[in-house]
Enzyme design. Structure first.
Site, mmCIF file in Angstrom:
data_model
loop_
_atom_site.group_PDB
_atom_site.id
_atom_site.type_symbol
_atom_site.label_atom_id
_atom_site.label_comp_id
_atom_site.label_asym_id
_atom_site.label_seq_id
_atom_site.Cartn_x
_atom_site.Cartn_y
_atom_site.Cartn_z
ATOM 1 N N GLN A 41 -26.934 87.401 -31.226
ATOM 2 C CA GLN A 41 -26.209 87.839 -30.036
ATOM 3 C C GLN A 41 -27.043 87.709 -28.766
ATOM 4 O OE1 GLN A 41 -23.050 88.872 -29.842
ATOM 5 N NE2 GLN A 41 -22.547 88.987 -32.008
ATOM 6 N N HIS A 55 -22.437 79.288 -32.641
ATOM 7 C CA HIS A 55 -21.107 79.643 -32.132
ATOM 8 C C HIS A 55 -21.089 80.945 -31.342
ATOM 9 C CE1 HIS A 55 -19.408 82.897 -34.798
ATOM 10 N NE2 HIS A 55 -20.428 82.534 -35.565
ATOM 11 N N THR A 89 -28.892 67.873 -46.750
ATOM 12 C CA THR A 89 -28.664 66.931 -45.659
ATOM 13 C C THR A 89 -28.189 67.660 -44.412
ATOM 14 O OG1 THR A 89 -28.061 65.220 -47.262
ATOM 15 C CG2 THR A 89 -27.403 64.857 -44.966
ATOM 16 N N CYS A 100 -17.890 90.474 -38.941
ATOM 17 C CA CYS A 100 -18.439 90.470 -40.298
ATOM 18 C C CYS A 100 -17.905 91.634 -41.114
ATOM 19 C CB CYS A 100 -19.959 90.519 -40.259
ATOM 20 S SG CYS A 100 -20.626 92.098 -39.694
#
Length: 377
Positions: A176, A198, A236, A324
């Site tokens: 945050q 994000h 990857t 969450c």
């Protein structure tokens, strides 16, 4: 009309500049070391790693890309399990940490025998610094404290906590942070730090863990496979997502003016609520210098917060707490930890203002909230 989005601490809209960077990322496996397509992809990954490192004042070889902050927190916390071999079997974390931190600490306890204890916080949600010396001992392997709380926006004194850690490692969940404070030198004050793209206008599905160079030998990986990222986090790397996170970090590194604008929008929102007859109490720290500029977590006495949020649909998007914890019917554990009653916690809503929020949005939302409250009476 699009809903007024006041849930930026859950996720932020993807910035067009980040989107453009991702579109121009091209194609290639950055780990294909025998041809130019792989070489070019690897260069772009390294540039993104440097952009992440520059945001926090670290070196590029101290940054490990992950799938997000949840994985980064898990790697940091579960990664200290080797400390059990040298009789360092205690973990300290605050009771207001993100679920991924609390759950990873619980896993260390249940699966590896670590003792997990609270790092106490006061009614503002700030770590009680005077208590750290009392709870840290030679058995302490790790201390974990988030930079900015996702529900009440409190900003911790990370430098002070780090100075009191003794021989323990210090992990900071800074997911945050970039959208709330300047974190240019944060790497100097912790051994490990989790970031999420994000939460700062970047893409979902990518994050990073900073691990100080001297601490890296002490951390055990939680994923196994190839030797990508020195084996610390194999797999990857997704070229477009890494490029997007790098671009988002570059934007976040120069957002001081934006943070001031966000604070002014929040002030307009608060005044508009008062002007429309909405009575509320601010949850958490009252000193705005110690709080995320866009965080506005309030309790509205006698109101069912979940019912109010439903009445606001589809005009205003906000939440009762961290995404969450969605799906849980209990009141916020964060609010309960700072001393709110169950009734107060159940009447609380987190409004979080961000880069795309205008003063007009804030005033419109305040009017809609007042209208919805009148229908609840």
């Amino acid at each position: 009309m699009q809903p007024v989005y006041l849930d930026h601490q859950a996720t932020t809209p993807l910035d067009e500049r980040v989107r453009d960077a991702m579109r121009s990322a091209g194609f290639g496996n950055p780990h294909s070391s025998e041809h130019i397509v792989g070489w070019e992809a690897a260069k772009k990954i390294e540039k993104a790693r440097e952009q992440v490192a520059a945001l926090i004042g670290a070196d590029a070889d101290e940054v490990f890309f992950t799938s997000g902050a949840t994985e980064a927190n898990n790697l940091a916390i579960l990664g200290v399990r080797k400390f059990m071999r040298v009789s360092k079997d205690r973990i300290l974390r605050t009771p207001i940490e993100h679920k991924s931190v609390l759950a990873a600490c619980r896993a260390l306890s249940e699966e590896f025998g670590f003792e997990v204890s609270d790092l106490p916080v006061d009614r503002d949600g700030r770590v009680v610094l005077e208590a750290i010396n009392r709870v840290v001992d030679p058995r302490t392997a790790l201390i974990s404290a988030g930079l900015v709380n996702s529900e009440i926006g409190v900003i911790q004194d990370i430098a002070a906590i780090n100075s009191l850690k003794g021989d323990a490692l210090f992990h900071c969940d800074a997911a945050q942070g970039p959208a709330g404070v300047n974190i240019a030198n944060l790497a100097a004050h912790c051994d490990m730090m989790a970031l999420s793209a994000h939460k700062m206008r970047g893409p979902m599905g990518i994050g990073a863990l900073y691990i100080a160079r001297d601490s890296q030998p002490q951390i055990a990986p939680i994923l196994f496979g190839g030797e990508q990222q020195s084996g610390m986090r194999p797999g990857t790397l997704p070229l477009e997502l890494c490029v997007g996170m790098g671009a988002a970090c570059e934007l976040a590194a120069s957002n001081d003016a934006e943070l001031q604008r966000i604070a002014s929008v929040k002030d307009a929102f608060q005044k508009a609520l008062r002007n429309n007859g909405v009575e509320f109490n601010l949850n958490g720290v009252k000193d705005l210098h110690l709080r995320h500029p866009g965080n506005f977590n309030i309790s509205i006495k006698g109101t069912d917060a979940k019912q109010l949020l439903q009445l606001l649909q589809p005009k205003v998007a906000a939440s009762t707490g961290s995404a969450c914890a969605s799906g849980f019917q209990e009141p916020s554990y964060v609010l309960m930890a700072i001393g709110l009653t169950e009734e107060e916690a159940s009447s609380s809503i987190r409004f979080s203002i961000g880069a795309t929020t205008t003063k007009e949005d804030a005033i419109y939302a305040a009017v809609e909230i007042a209208n919805a409250l009148s229908r609840l009476v």
